[in-house]
Design a protein around this motif. Structure first.
Motif, mmCIF file in Angstrom:
data_model
loop_
_atom_site.group_PDB
_atom_site.id
_atom_site.type_symbol
_atom_site.label_atom_id
_atom_site.label_comp_id
_atom_site.label_asym_id
_atom_site.label_seq_id
_atom_site.Cartn_x
_atom_site.Cartn_y
_atom_site.Cartn_z
ATOM 1 N N ARG A 297 -4.078 -9.186 7.790
ATOM 2 C CA ARG A 297 -2.765 -9.060 8.431
ATOM 3 C C ARG A 297 -2.139 -7.792 7.873
ATOM 4 O O ARG A 297 -2.103 -7.581 6.665
ATOM 5 C CB ARG A 297 -1.913 -10.285 8.091
ATOM 6 N N LEU A 298 -1.656 -6.916 8.754
ATOM 7 C CA LEU A 298 -1.186 -5.594 8.355
ATOM 8 C C LEU A 298 0.203 -5.314 8.922
ATOM 9 O O LEU A 298 0.505 -5.677 10.058
ATOM 10 C CB LEU A 298 -2.159 -4.536 8.866
ATOM 11 N N HIS A 299 1.023 -4.637 8.112
ATOM 12 C CA HIS A 299 2.331 -4.157 8.564
ATOM 13 C C HIS A 299 2.442 -2.671 8.232
ATOM 14 O O HIS A 299 2.202 -2.265 7.095
ATOM 15 C CB HIS A 299 3.456 -4.922 7.866
ATOM 16 N N VAL A 300 2.798 -1.863 9.232
ATOM 17 C CA VAL A 300 2.945 -0.412 9.066
ATOM 18 C C VAL A 300 4.251 0.034 9.721
ATOM 19 O O VAL A 300 4.535 -0.356 10.864
ATOM 20 C CB VAL A 300 1.776 0.360 9.718
ATOM 21 N N GLU A 301 5.036 0.856 9.028
ATOM 22 C CA GLU A 301 6.230 1.445 9.624
ATOM 23 C C GLU A 301 6.081 2.964 9.675
ATOM 24 O O GLU A 301 5.661 3.581 8.691
ATOM 25 C CB GLU A 301 7.477 1.046 8.837
ATOM 26 N N LEU B 171 0.809 -1.223 0.000
ATOM 27 C CA LEU B 171 0.000 0.000 0.000
ATOM 28 C C LEU B 171 0.841 1.271 0.000
ATOM 29 O O LEU B 171 0.375 2.317 -0.445
ATOM 30 C CB LEU B 171 -0.930 0.010 1.215
ATOM 31 N N MET B 172 2.056 1.183 0.535
ATOM 32 C CA MET B 172 2.915 2.360 0.543
ATOM 33 C C MET B 172 4.376 1.920 0.485
ATOM 34 O O MET B 172 4.840 1.191 1.364
ATOM 35 C CB MET B 172 2.662 3.224 1.777
ATOM 36 N N ASP B 173 5.070 2.363 -0.571
ATOM 37 C CA ASP B 173 6.487 2.029 -0.735
ATOM 38 C C ASP B 173 7.372 3.274 -0.754
ATOM 39 O O ASP B 173 8.548 3.195 -1.094
ATOM 40 C CB ASP B 173 6.694 1.215 -2.013
ATOM 41 N N ILE C 251 4.213 -0.143 4.026
ATOM 42 C CA ILE C 251 2.890 -0.561 4.495
ATOM 43 C C ILE C 251 2.356 -1.618 3.538
ATOM 44 O O ILE C 251 2.307 -1.401 2.322
ATOM 45 C CB ILE C 251 1.914 0.629 4.557
ATOM 46 N N TRP C 252 1.998 -2.764 4.099
ATOM 47 C CA TRP C 252 1.385 -3.813 3.271
ATOM 48 C C TRP C 252 0.297 -4.523 4.070
ATOM 49 O O TRP C 252 0.272 -4.472 5.289
ATOM 50 C CB TRP C 252 2.420 -4.806 2.736
ATOM 51 N N GLY D 81 13.080 9.832 15.987
ATOM 52 C CA GLY D 81 14.197 9.736 15.066
ATOM 53 C C GLY D 81 14.584 8.325 14.691
ATOM 54 O O GLY D 81 15.669 8.099 14.153
ATOM 55 N N LYS D 82 13.700 7.369 14.966
ATOM 56 C CA LYS D 82 13.934 5.974 14.587
ATOM 57 C C LYS D 82 12.649 5.388 13.995
ATOM 58 O O LYS D 82 11.542 5.814 14.341
ATOM 59 C CB LYS D 82 14.369 5.151 15.807
ATOM 60 N N TRP D 83 12.811 4.413 13.126
ATOM 61 C CA TRP D 83 11.646 3.753 12.549
ATOM 62 C C TRP D 83 11.023 2.782 13.556
ATOM 63 O O TRP D 83 11.738 2.143 14.332
ATOM 64 C CB TRP D 83 12.018 3.021 11.267
ATOM 65 N N ASN D 84 9.709 2.734 13.545
ATOM 66 C CA ASN D 84 8.925 1.846 14.397
ATOM 67 C C ASN D 84 7.955 1.060 13.535
ATOM 68 O O ASN D 84 7.634 1.477 12.413
ATOM 69 C CB ASN D 84 8.142 2.660 15.430
ATOM 70 N N SER D 85 7.458 -0.052 14.065
ATOM 71 C CA SER D 85 6.548 -0.875 13.261
ATOM 72 C C SER D 85 5.409 -1.440 14.087
ATOM 73 O O SER D 85 5.572 -1.768 15.269
ATOM 74 C CB SER D 85 7.318 -2.032 12.615
ATOM 75 N N TYR D 86 4.264 -1.526 13.448
ATOM 76 C CA TYR D 86 3.116 -2.261 13.977
ATOM 77 C C TYR D 86 2.861 -3.451 13.053
ATOM 78 O O TYR D 86 2.775 -3.284 11.828
ATOM 79 C CB TYR D 86 1.856 -1.392 13.980
ATOM 80 N N ASP D 87 2.764 -4.640 13.650
ATOM 81 C CA ASP D 87 2.340 -5.834 12.919
ATOM 82 C C ASP D 87 1.041 -6.309 13.544
ATOM 83 O O ASP D 87 0.995 -6.585 14.754
ATOM 84 C CB ASP D 87 3.419 -6.918 12.995
ATOM 85 N N ILE D 88 0.006 -6.407 12.733
ATOM 86 C CA ILE D 88 -1.362 -6.551 13.237
ATOM 87 C C ILE D 88 -2.104 -7.668 12.508
ATOM 88 O O ILE D 88 -1.978 -7.812 11.288
ATOM 89 C CB ILE D 88 -2.125 -5.221 13.045
#
Length: 259
Positions: free
Chosen positions: A109-113, A41-43, A245-246, A163-170
């Protein structure tokens, strides 16, 4: 001929269990790639932003197409990301410039950074354009970072920081209805930066009143309907960035989202 040990099957099973557990663990966290069968969804590209997203046409929408969210250089690594700092949302105008996927989803199932650039950075990830997973630096309450808003505590312990990347895996399972009546509440399980944050968290209502979510003023804005919804990202006038995001559509029969 040498006889196999009777303990071999047990040892093999333990090795397989260990391997599968570590494989599952490796599939969450910053940098996880989209698996086969998923939808990216977002690259970080302008093309994907325009192709896959639009403004959410909510009651407070102030922005007009094309989307004014900007593609910017990734401040931490190579590549690009998308900034949620839309001019129409300046000052934290709620709902003024949120974007939502054109495609709608039920179970998934979702992944967002996301990347928060400064203290107090604020945005939000809305499942089905209804249920917010908060993105908010400095808040560890049930309205704070990583919380299923107003439904759970904030898993602030897992935050990588500004200042750092974070992620949600859902993994999300939508509400179930029979004859137009809700019979099962939505459920969500989430990992925050690879750490288990929520397990089968029940979501009881839509929060935010009639201006929040696709159900509009249904039951004073709290009600849930059986309508699939897109993934929404919130513009709050802050430099919160998104990338990688996928989503993978699922059909979760049993009321269980644990993974």
């Amino acid at each position: 001929m040498k006889r196999k040990s009777k303990f071999y099957p047990v040892a093999a099973a333990l090795v397989l269990t260990f391997f599968m557990a570590n494989k599952a663990h490796s599939q969450v966290g910053v940098g996880v790639k989209a698996p086969k069968g998923s939808i990216v969804l977002m690259d970080g590209s302008r093309k994907m932003l325009d192709d896959k997203w639009t403004y959410w046409d909510g009651p407070r929408l102030a922005a007009t197409l094309p989307i004014k969210w900007q593609v910017v250089s990734d401040p931490a690594t190579k590549g690009t990301a998308v900034s949620s700092n839309d001019p129409s949302g300046a000052g934290g105008l709620y709902g003024a410039a949120d974007i939502v996927t054109k495609q709608k989803f039920k179970d998934f199932r979702l992944h967002v950074e996301f990347f928060i650039s400064e203290k107090g950075g604020n945005s939000g990830v809305y499942l089905q354009n209804r249920y917010e997973i908060q993105v908010l630096d400095g808040d560890s309450t049930s309205h704070g970072l990583g919380a299923v808003i107003n439904e759970s505590k904030s898993p602030y312990f897992a935050y990588n920081g500004i200042g750092k990347w974070n992620s949600y895996d859902i993994v999300f399972r939508a509400a179930r209805f029979e004859n137009g009546k809700k019979v099962e509440n939505p459920l969500v399980t989430m990992y925050f930066n690879g750490k288990k944050a929520h397990t089968n968290q029940v979501i009881t209502q839509v929060w935010g009143g009639p201006n929040s979510g696709i159900d509009g003023g249904n039951d004073g804005g709290k009600g849930i309907t059986d309508t699939p919804g897109g993934l929404k990202l919130q513009a709050e006038g802050h430099n919160v960035l998104y990338r990688n995001i996928w989503i993978k559509e699922m059909d979760i029969k049993k009321a269980d989202t644990d993974f």
